[in-house]
Design a protein around this motif. Structure first.
Motif, PDB file in Angstrom:
ATOM      1  N   ARG A   1      -9.882   1.981  -1.448  1.00  0.00           N
ATOM      2  CA  ARG A   1      -9.149   0.769  -1.070  1.00  0.00           C
ATOM      3  C   ARG A   1      -9.757   0.094   0.155  1.00  0.00           C
ATOM      4  N   TRP A   2     -10.165   0.888   1.149  1.00  0.00           N
ATOM      5  CA  TRP A   2     -10.650   0.304   2.399  1.00  0.00           C
ATOM      6  C   TRP A   2     -12.164   0.139   2.349  1.00  0.00           C
TER       7      TRP A   2
ATOM      8  N   TYR B   1      -4.555  -3.318   6.111  1.00  0.00           N
ATOM      9  CA  TYR B   1      -5.228  -3.461   4.822  1.00  0.00           C
ATOM     10  C   TYR B   1      -5.173  -4.933   4.455  1.00  0.00           C
ATOM     11  N   PRO B   2      -6.337  -5.527   4.166  1.00  0.00           N
ATOM     12  CA  PRO B   2      -7.672  -4.929   4.284  1.00  0.00           C
ATOM     13  C   PRO B   2      -8.090  -4.767   5.736  1.00  0.00           C
TER      14      PRO B   2
ATOM     15  N   TRP C   1      -2.466   5.571   3.189  1.00  0.00           N
ATOM     16  CA  TRP C   1      -2.810   5.534   4.608  1.00  0.00           C
ATOM     17  C   TRP C   1      -3.227   6.935   5.068  1.00  0.00           C
TER      18      TRP C   1
ATOM     19  N   VAL D   1       0.848  -1.185   0.000  1.00  0.00           N
ATOM     20  CA  VAL D   1       0.000   0.000   0.000  1.00  0.00           C
ATOM     21  C   VAL D   1       0.889   1.242   0.000  1.00  0.00           C
TER      22      VAL D   1
END
Length: 367
Positions: free
Chosen positions: A184-185, A249-250, A123, A118
């Motif tokens: 992404r999340w 992540y995840p 983040w 990532v």
């Protein structure tokens, strides 16, 4: 740190945390920060590397790899591992049957479910979304935004003659001038199987560092409100936006911390679970670690330890009391779990437990 032409010249910790740009005008659309082209100096994904595991005084490298399956079934240890994998696979709902009708269980791959790391900026992008700096006021409330909210009115209410009111900001508010939710999340779905620890990537604030200062200055014996950035010379309190970044992540909804690195007394005496049905954030881990080690030790626990450990814990307990402002007030408190750590009270990150059953927490002395 090497700098690529046209790249981001900030230190890595400033790329995934630190300062956040304020939103001062709702009429200006949000523009994300430029993509960082500087090579990341943080270590590669833990799940793709052998785990450094320390037992007693010697190191052994234990790779996260496929366990050997002895078709002859003559090795009791192998049979135990095979049964363990079968239970885990059935738990995840992934058991399969072959053409002959007999049951087979797959074993985890050596690679993470995420092949690429990532990017640091992603983040931070979640911190921008979850806790935006609006007109110089950082706000984050736990409830969802009503569909008929007056965003401009909420924006104007953050500052008044009696001071700032971050509680008036509603987390998750959507507007063209505000950072969007990173795609992404994903929000965890109830009852959906969770990835195993080695399939996850940890937030850089939570990664185990074998050497040097960590990204986070976290004294386990002090309230998490005292958290500071760990790679700077001055004590800078960690921002609210960095606290509520995703822990992994995840997203995970449960993390079982069941080992302490370099602890000769096995198993870990006080394993604990970190929970958040909306996805575990960094602050969930900070709070759970602090609360677990603030608990008092019973006499039966204390007398079950080797005498050498009892002496060491007692010394740590007295040293902790002598550093408190209330040690002359007549108030006497008992030994706490944090005293068990001696002077290794600095949080140094997490790693997947080689026993495939949870996470190892590493601690160390003040660097």
């Amino acid at each position: 740190m090497p700098i690529a032409p046209g790249g981001d010249q900030r230190e890595p910790w400033m790329q995934f945390g630190g300062l956040y740009r304020p939103i001062n005008d709702l009429s200006q659309p949000w523009v994300a920060s430029p993509v960082v082209t500087t090579p990341q100096t943080l270590p590669p994904t833990k799940s793709a590397l052998p785990v450094e595991h320390r037992a007693g005084s010697s190191f052994s490298r234990i790779p996260i790899a496929q366990p050997a399956i002895d078709s002859g079934g003559s090795n009791p240890g192998t049979n135990k591992r095979r049964k363990g994998w079968g239970l885990l696979e059935r738990f995840r709902g992934s058991s399969k049957r072959n053409a002959s009708g007999s049951s087979t269980s797959s074993v985890p791959a050596t690679e993470s479910v995420v092949n690429d790391r990532v990017p640091l900026a992603e983040w931070k992008a979640y911190g921008y979304y979850a806790c935006p700096n609006v007109d110089g006021v950082t706000g984050a409330a736990p409830w969802p935004v009503p569909p008929d909210v007056d965003i401009q009115g909420m924006f104007d209410s953050l500052r008044s003659v009696d001071g700032d009111h971050p509680e008036r900001w509603i987390s998750g508010t959507q507007h063209t001038a505000l950072p969007p939710r990173p795609t992404r999340w994903k929000v965890p779905k109830p009852h959906e199987p969770l990835p195993f620890p080695w399939e996850c990537q940890l937030n850089p604030f939570l990664e185990h560092q074998l050497f040097g200062p960590t990204s986070l200055w976290f004294d386990i014996g002090q309230d998490p409100s005292m958290l500071c950035y760990g790679t700077v010379e001055t004590m800078i309190p960690i921002s609210r936006a960095d606290r509520i970044q995703p822990a992994t992540y995840p997203f995970l909804t449960h993390m079982f911390i069941n080992a302490i690195g370099d602890d000769p007394i096995q198993p870990f005496l006080w394993p604990f679970m970190v929970r958040n049905p909306e996805g575990i954030k960094c602050e969930d881990i900070y709070n759970a670690v602090y609360e677990n080690f603030q608990q008092y030790v019973s006499q039966s626990e204390y007398y079950d330890w080797p005498q050498v450990r009892q002496i060491q814990v007692t010394k740590a307990y007295r040293a902790r009391l002598s550093s408190r402002s209330n040690h002359n007030s007549g108030f006497v408190e008992g030994i706490q779990r944090v005293d068990y750590l001696g002077d290794n009270i600095m949080f140094r990150g997490l790693e997947p437990n080689p026993n495939i059953d949870g996470w190892v927490m590493f601690v160390g002395r003040t660097w």
